[in-house]
Design a protein around this motif. Structure first.
Motif, short mmCIF file in Angstrom:
data_model
loop_
_atom_site.label_atom_id
_atom_site.label_comp_id
_atom_site.label_asym_id
_atom_site.label_seq_id
_atom_site.Cartn_x
_atom_site.Cartn_y
_atom_site.Cartn_z
N GLN A 95 0.83 -1.21 0.00
CA GLN A 95 0.00 0.00 0.00
C GLN A 95 0.86 1.26 0.00
O GLN A 95 0.56 2.23 -0.69
CB GLN A 95 -0.92 0.00 1.22
N ARG A 96 1.96 1.24 0.79
CA ARG A 96 2.85 2.40 0.85
C ARG A 96 3.52 2.65 -0.51
O ARG A 96 3.66 3.79 -0.95
CB ARG A 96 3.91 2.19 1.94
N ARG A 97 3.97 1.52 -1.13
CA ARG A 97 4.61 1.65 -2.45
C ARG A 97 3.62 2.22 -3.47
O ARG A 97 3.96 3.09 -4.27
CB ARG A 97 5.13 0.30 -2.93
N GLU A 98 2.39 1.71 -3.43
CA GLU A 98 1.37 2.19 -4.36
C GLU A 98 1.03 3.65 -4.12
O GLU A 98 0.85 4.43 -5.07
CB GLU A 98 0.10 1.33 -4.23
N ALA A 99 0.96 4.03 -2.83
CA ALA A 99 0.67 5.43 -2.48
C ALA A 99 1.80 6.35 -2.96
O ALA A 99 1.55 7.45 -3.49
CB ALA A 99 0.48 5.57 -0.98
N LYS A 100 3.04 5.88 -2.79
CA LYS A 100 4.20 6.67 -3.23
C LYS A 100 4.20 6.83 -4.74
O LYS A 100 4.44 7.93 -5.27
CB LYS A 100 5.49 5.97 -2.77
N GLU A 101 3.92 5.74 -5.45
CA GLU A 101 3.88 5.77 -6.92
C GLU A 101 2.77 6.69 -7.41
O GLU A 101 2.95 7.46 -8.37
CB GLU A 101 3.66 4.34 -7.45
N LYS A 102 1.62 6.66 -6.73
CA LYS A 102 0.50 7.52 -7.09
C LYS A 102 0.87 9.00 -6.91
O LYS A 102 0.55 9.84 -7.74
CB LYS A 102 -0.71 7.17 -6.22
N GLU A 103 1.56 9.28 -5.80
CA GLU A 103 1.99 10.66 -5.52
C GLU A 103 2.98 11.15 -6.57
O GLU A 103 2.87 12.29 -7.06
CB GLU A 103 2.64 10.72 -4.12
N ILE A 104 3.93 10.28 -6.95
CA ILE A 104 4.92 10.66 -7.96
C ILE A 104 4.24 10.92 -9.31
O ILE A 104 4.59 11.87 -10.02
CB ILE A 104 6.01 9.56 -8.10
N TRP A 123 8.13 16.60 6.50
CA TRP A 123 7.16 16.45 5.41
C TRP A 123 7.65 17.17 4.15
O TRP A 123 7.58 16.62 3.05
CB TRP A 123 5.81 17.02 5.85
N TRP A 124 8.16 18.40 4.31
CA TRP A 124 8.64 19.17 3.15
C TRP A 124 9.87 18.53 2.53
O TRP A 124 10.02 18.54 1.30
CB TRP A 124 8.93 20.61 3.58
N LYS A 125 10.74 17.98 3.38
CA LYS A 125 11.94 17.31 2.87
C LYS A 125 11.54 16.12 1.99
O LYS A 125 12.07 15.91 0.90
CB LYS A 125 12.81 16.84 4.05
N ARG A 126 10.56 15.33 2.49
CA ARG A 126 10.09 14.18 1.72
C ARG A 126 9.41 14.63 0.42
O ARG A 126 9.62 14.03 -0.65
CB ARG A 126 9.09 13.39 2.57
N LYS A 127 8.63 15.72 0.49
CA LYS A 127 7.94 16.22 -0.70
C LYS A 127 8.94 16.69 -1.76
O LYS A 127 8.75 16.44 -2.97
CB LYS A 127 7.01 17.36 -0.31
N LEU A 128 10.02 17.33 -1.31
CA LEU A 128 11.06 17.77 -2.25
C LEU A 128 11.75 16.57 -2.91
O LEU A 128 12.08 16.60 -4.10
CB LEU A 128 12.11 18.63 -1.53
N GLU A 129 11.96 15.51 -2.13
CA GLU A 129 12.55 14.28 -2.68
C GLU A 129 11.62 13.67 -3.74
O GLU A 129 12.08 13.23 -4.79
CB GLU A 129 12.81 13.27 -1.56
N MET A 130 10.31 13.65 -3.43
CA MET A 130 9.33 13.13 -4.39
C MET A 130 9.32 13.98 -5.67
O MET A 130 9.22 13.45 -6.77
CB MET A 130 7.92 13.14 -3.77
N TYR A 131 9.46 15.29 -5.48
CA TYR A 131 9.48 16.20 -6.64
C TYR A 131 10.70 15.92 -7.51
O TYR A 131 10.61 15.94 -8.74
CB TYR A 131 9.48 17.65 -6.17
N CYS A 132 11.84 15.68 -6.88
CA CYS A 132 13.07 15.37 -7.63
C CYS A 132 12.89 14.10 -8.46
O CYS A 132 13.28 14.05 -9.63
CB CYS A 132 14.25 15.22 -6.68
N ILE A 133 12.30 13.07 -7.83
CA ILE A 133 12.06 11.80 -8.54
C ILE A 133 11.12 12.03 -9.71
O ILE A 133 11.35 11.55 -10.83
CB ILE A 133 11.48 10.74 -7.56
#
Length: 516
Positions: free
Chosen positions: A21-30, A451-461
């Protein structure tokens, strides 16, 4: 699973399902962030292009040959040259100017100087001493009295804040007025001085690195300055012309922004939710912070002063906080007579917070610099630098600021380019620390630094994925262009071979035909 207790087995299955579920949520966010990045790139046309090379062609024969070669290069998907619409002429031959556009910032031309190839000429310039590179044509060395003697010297400096993005030629006063209105800058020497036609070269300069507010905001500031000067000297024809030009550019920029606005979410809250790919619970938390800790009187709008109080920052920093809102909303939506006037609603505040918190350290530096380099010239003057220090450190009360000012040596002309500004911020980090402190406080108060650090990482990906997809699409398009070209060439050769066979048969028939 033999020998594994049923309770442990069910726990393992549960852990696996949670991880999935976490992987799917991460992929959906990306995927959501990727869509936002693609949309933003499409709207703002983020791919900056600049001129990397210039060529001359002399005479119709050479121009036609180069044009054919250039079309072939373009059909193969390789980089190609664009011809400037109007030629620069000479007494005997037609002289055309060509330029190549690229996306690589390291290849952008950042300075161009006209010079003569004749050492005794009034405008002779030897640029090698100053690290310039030469562009010259064999037929433009001025060997005879009628030959042109023009050459171009250029520089490519990666640390410059602006580059040449277009070249145009003017032949008349009307051409010059049109180019001025479109914000082109004229090179000072008429080409007739080099044996070419009576014409001038105009360059369009574009910002390479700086984060800028919208074009309309900058043009409005420029227009306001010119109008104030004109009010003092109403008979000045130069100022009247500058006001007219600024009005023309403002209308043009407003029309462009209206076109873009059709695709941009009109509601700032919708924009924030899409920009950060927020879940409903996260948006609810941001709403709570605004309503509980900022909008204390429940009016639905806040002032810059209230925002500063919420951050526990001095009121002297209000002008910088206003620039944060201007970055996200545009200058027109941030104007008020006083910092106490409540003008920012929930949606506007959350949008400003989202945009500023997503800036990297390098972006924050560029943003601060752009607040004082309003016209985008790539430098600020001494007075602007001192105003900046006065903003962050009122009356230079900090001893460290005093000691830093003693060590800082500004250039002799009193201007400071972004490279020097960046190096000073590294040497004396406390000078601009208040800006980073504001960003850190906003991140802590809205959703937390983690939270912002993680969001920036997601944005980079997501950004890397978009760039990879873009590169793949470009390669596919290039391959398809080459295939189409090869197919067209093969069909052309078949037609030519067929024609040659028919011609040979006709000749053979003529030779074997009995003579009468």
């Amino acid at each position: 699973m033999g020998g594994v207790p049923a309770s442990l087995q069910s726990m393992l299955i549960k852990c696996k399902s949670i991880a999935t579920q976490r992987r799917e949520a991460k992929e959906k966010e990306i995927r959501k962030l990727s869509r936002v990045i693609k949309k933003t790139m499409a709207l703002q046309n983020r791919e900056v292009k600049g001129i990397a090379d210039i060529k001359f062609t002399v005479g119709m024969r050479e121009m036609s040959a180069f044009k054919a070669e250039n079309e072939s290069r373009r059909a193969h998907g390789d980089s190609y040259f664009v011809r400037v619409k109007k030629d620069i002429g000479s007494k005997n031959e037609k002289v055309d100017l060509w330029y190549k556009l690229v996306s690589s910032k390291e290849e952008f031309m950042t300075d161009i100087v006209l010079g003569s190839t004749q050492p005794r000429h009034k405008h002779f310039f030897f640029g090698e001493k100053e690290s310039y590179k030469l562009i010259m044509h064999p037929g433009m060395k001025g060997m005879s009295a009628s030959d042109p003697n023009l050459c171009i010297w250029f520089k490519k400096e990666a640390n410059q804040l602006r580059h040449v993005s277009d070249i145009q030629i003017s032949h008349s006063k009307e051409d010059e007025l049109n180019l001025q209105k479109r914000n082109y800058e004229m090179l000072p020497i008429c080409l007739s001085k080099f044996g070419c036609g009576y014409c001038k070269i105009w360059l369009l300069w574009t910002s390479t690195h700086l984060m800028r507010l919208t074009d309309c905001d900058h043009i409005q500031k420029e227009l306001k300055e010119y109008t104030e000067f004109l009010a003092k000297t109403p008979d000045d024809p130069i100022l009247r012309k500058m006001v007219s030009t600024a009005n023309f550019r403002l209308k043009d920029a407003q029309l462009r922004e209206e076109d873009h606005a059709r695709d941009i979410p009109g509601d700032d809250l919708v924009y924030t939710k899409e920009f950060l790919a927020l879940k409903q619970t996260e948006l609810k938390k941001m709403r709570f912070v605004y309503k509980r800790y900022i909008d204390l009187d429940k009016r639905g709008r806040i002032s810059i002063e209230e925002f500063a109080t919420f951050l526990r920052e001095p009121l002297s920093l209000c002008s910088f906080l206003r620039q944060i809102f201007a970055l996200a909303l545009g200058n027109a939506d941030t104007q008020s007579d006083s910092s106490k006037t409540p003008i920012f609603n929930l949606a506007a505040t959350l949008k400003a917070v989202s945009v500023f918190c997503m800036l990297s350290s390098a972006d924050v530096l560029r943003f601060i610099f752009s607040c004082y380099d309003v016209k985008g010239y790539g430098f600020i003057d001494r007075a602007a630098f001192y105003d900046l220090l006065e903003l962050f450190h009122p009356r230079y009360q900090d001893d460290r600021v005093h000691s830093a000012l003693k060590e800082i040596e500004l250039p002799a002309d009193g201007t400071m380019q972004f490279v020097l500004f960046e190096s000073l911020s590294r040497r004396f980090p406390h000078l601009l620390y208040p800006a980073f402190r504001v960003q850190d406080k906003l991140r802590k108060k809205f959703l937390g630094v983690r939270w912002w650090k993680r969001k920036l990482e997601m944005y980079c990906i997501a950004y890397q994925r978009v760039e990879r997809d873009k590169k793949r699409e470009s390669e596919i398009e290039s391959m398809e262009r080459k295939q189409r070209y090869e197919m067209a060439e093969a069909l052309h050769n078949e037609d030519r071979d067929f024609f040659n066979v028919k011609e040979r048969r006709r000749k053979k028939n003529r030779s074997t035909a009995p003579s009468r």
